[in-house]
Design an enzyme around this catalytic site. Structure first.
Site, PDB file in Angstrom:
ATOM      1  N   GLN A  52      -4.595  -1.435   9.922  1.00 45.18           N
ATOM      2  CA  GLN A  52      -4.566  -2.756   9.289  1.00 45.18           C
ATOM      3  C   GLN A  52      -5.146  -3.804  10.235  1.00 45.18           C
ATOM      4  O   GLN A  52      -4.812  -3.853  11.422  1.00 45.18           O
ATOM      5  CB  GLN A  52      -3.110  -3.101   8.912  1.00 45.18           C
ATOM      6  CG  GLN A  52      -2.950  -4.372   8.107  1.00 45.18           C
ATOM      7  CD  GLN A  52      -3.561  -4.307   6.713  1.00 45.18           C
ATOM      8  OE1 GLN A  52      -3.680  -3.241   6.117  1.00 45.18           O
ATOM      9  NE2 GLN A  52      -3.969  -5.450   6.191  1.00 45.18           N
ATOM     10  N   ASP A  79     -10.971   3.198   4.832  1.00 44.40           N
ATOM     11  CA  ASP A  79     -11.471   1.835   4.619  1.00 44.40           C
ATOM     12  C   ASP A  79     -12.996   1.801   4.564  1.00 44.40           C
ATOM     13  O   ASP A  79     -13.577   0.809   4.131  1.00 44.40           O
ATOM     14  CB  ASP A  79     -11.037   0.934   5.787  1.00 44.40           C
ATOM     15  CG  ASP A  79      -9.807   0.103   5.471  1.00 44.40           C
ATOM     16  OD1 ASP A  79      -9.650  -0.300   4.302  1.00 44.40           O
ATOM     17  OD2 ASP A  79      -9.018  -0.153   6.394  1.00 44.40           O
ATOM     18  N   LYS A 136       0.843  -1.199   0.000  1.00 40.75           N
ATOM     19  CA  LYS A 136       0.000   0.000   0.000  1.00 40.75           C
ATOM     20  C   LYS A 136       0.877   1.248   0.000  1.00 40.75           C
ATOM     21  O   LYS A 136       0.644   2.184  -0.754  1.00 40.75           O
ATOM     22  CB  LYS A 136      -0.922   0.002   1.242  1.00 40.75           C
ATOM     23  CG  LYS A 136      -2.063  -1.013   1.132  1.00 40.75           C
ATOM     24  CD  LYS A 136      -2.806  -1.220   2.454  1.00 40.75           C
ATOM     25  CE  LYS A 136      -3.842  -2.328   2.321  1.00 40.75           C
ATOM     26  NZ  LYS A 136      -4.524  -2.661   3.573  1.00 40.75           N
TER      27      LYS A 136
HETATM   28  N1  GUN Z   1      -6.996  -6.686   6.351  1.00 37.63           N
HETATM   29  C1  GUN Z   1      -7.338  -7.376   5.244  1.00 37.63           C
HETATM   30  N2  GUN Z   1      -7.925  -6.571   4.337  1.00 37.63           N
HETATM   31  C2  GUN Z   1      -7.965  -5.340   4.896  1.00 37.63           C
HETATM   32  C3  GUN Z   1      -8.468  -4.082   4.453  1.00 37.63           C
HETATM   33  O1  GUN Z   1      -9.006  -3.918   3.344  1.00 37.63           O
HETATM   34  N3  GUN Z   1      -8.302  -3.047   5.318  1.00 37.63           N
HETATM   35  C4  GUN Z   1      -7.728  -3.211   6.528  1.00 37.63           C
HETATM   36  N4  GUN Z   1      -7.637  -2.142   7.307  1.00 37.63           N
HETATM   37  N5  GUN Z   1      -7.268  -4.356   6.973  1.00 37.63           N
HETATM   38  C5  GUN Z   1      -7.383  -5.415   6.152  1.00 37.63           C
END
Ligand code: GUN
Length: 286
Positions: free
Chosen positions: A96, A119, A52
Site C-alpha cells: 500500500q 497493482d 480490500k
Molecule cells: N494508494 C492509493 N491507491 C493505491 C493503489 O491502487 N495501490 C496501492 N498499492 N497503493 C495505493
C-alpha cells in the site's frame, strides 16, 4: 444526466468473478491468495486496506495484511517482500502506498516479483502497458476503463486526464491510448487547462483537490469520471468524502458522471480481485 454506478457495476462483475474463483478452486484445489503489506498507520491507507481484505474474503480469495511499523528499515521491508515472493502459496502482493519518506518506493515496487505484482506498478509492467502489451493493468485505471466501456465506445474520443500520478494518470493515459482514444494528460504545469477541458468528450479527474472541476469547465453532455477521494468538513462540522468534481455544480450539464463514494472505489477493488485471480491462473499454467 445518468450516473455511472460503480458500486452496481462492481457488484455485478464480482458475481461473475466469484464463479470464476470457484471454478479455479475446483480445478486446482487452491484458493487464490492476496497479501497486502501496510507500513505505518496512515488512516486513509488503513481504510483502503481493510476494505480490500474484507472484499477479498467475501468473494472467496484468501487474504492477509502484513502490518509493519513506520520505523521499519528499507532493507527489512525488502526482505519481507522477498519472503512473499518465494512463498509459493502467495499469488499476489500489494504494497500500500504511500510509504514513509525514508523508504524508496520505486525500489520497493520493483522488488515485487513480476508474477505477483497485482497493482501492475512494477516498472516492467508499466513499460509493457505503455507499449500496448499489458500483462497486469493497475487497478484504478482498469476500473475507470471498465466504467467507460460500460457506457460508450472510446475510439476517437477526446479524453482529458487531470493528474499525472504513477498510480492513476500515467497508466490510464497508456490504457486509453491503447483503446484508440485521443488522450491529453494534464497536470499542475499545464497551460490553458480550461480550454482543453472545454473541448473534451471525457474528463477523468485524479488530482486530489476537493470539488476542483466546475461546470464552466465542462462541455455540455461530456462524460465525467471522478477518481478523487477527499475528506472535507461540511457546514454541520461533519467529515464527508467528496471527489475532485463539484458534483452538484456539474451534474446537470453532463451526460454521465460517476459519484464519490460509490463510483471508482468499488471498481478499483473489483480489479484488484480479478487481477489476483488472473495472476493465480497464470502461475498455474505457466
Ligand atoms: N494508494 C492509493 N491507491 C493505491 C493503489 O491502487 N495501490 C496501492 N498499492 N497503493 C495505493
Amino acid at each position: 444526466m445518468k450516473i455511472i454506478d460503480g458500486k452496481l457495476l462492481a457488484n455485478s462483475l464480482n458475481q461473475e468473478l466469484r464463479k470464476k474463483i470457484l471454478f479455479f478452486k475446483d480445478k486446482y484445489g487452491k484458493t487464490p491468495y492476496l497479501v497486502v503489506i501496510l507500513v505505518g498507520n496512515n488512516q486513509a491507507s488503513e481504510v483502503y486496506v481493510n476494505n480490500k481484505k474484507k472484499k477479498a474474503i467475501e468473494i472467496g480469495i484468501k487474504s492477509k495484511v502484513i502490518r509493519l511499523s513506520d520505523k521499519i528499515t528499507e532493507d527489512n521491508l525488502l526482505k519481507t517482500i522477498d519472503s512473499c515472493n518465494s512463498d509459493n502459496s502467495i499469488d499476489s502482493i500489494l504494497v500500500q502506498l504511500p510509504l514513509p519518506n525514508h523508504i524508496n518506493s520505486n525500489k520497493v515496487i520493483d522488488r515485487i516479483s513480476i508474477e505477483k505484482d497485482v497493482d501492475g506498478f512494477n516498472s516492467k509492467n508499466i513499460g509493457l502497458l505503455a507499449m500496448g502489451r499489458p500483462k497486469v493493468v493497475p487497478c484504478t485505471p482498469l476500473g475507470c476503463y471498465k466504467m467507460l466501456e460500460s457506457i460508450l465506445n472510446l475510439e476517437s474520443k477526446n479524453v482529458l486526464i487531470l493528474g499525472r500520478s504513477n498510480i492513476v494518470g500515467k497508466p490510464l493515459s497508456y490504457l486509453l491510448t491503447n483503446k484508440n482514444a485521443t488522450v491529453t494528460l494534464a497536470h499542475s504545469k499545464t497551460n490553458n487547462l480550461k480550454s482543453l477541458s472545454l473541448r473534451s468528450d471525457i474528463i477523468i479527474a485524479a488530482i486530489g483537490k476537493a470539488n476542483f472541476l466546475k461546470k464552466d469547465w465542462v462541455k455540455k453532455n461530456a462524460v465525467i469520471i471522478d477518481v478523487g477521494i477527499n475528506v472535507v468538513v461540511n457546514e454541520k462540522g461533519l467529515r464527508k468524502i467528496v471527489g475532485d468534481v463539484d458534483y452538484k455544480d456539474v451534474y446537470k450539464k453532463v451526460s454521465f458522471i460517476s459519484p464519490v463514494p460509490g463510483g471508482v472505489g468499488p471498481m478499483t477493488i473489483h480489479c484488484l480481485l480479478s487481477n489476483t485471480l488472473s495472476l493465480a491462473q497464470k502461475r498455474k499454467t505457466s
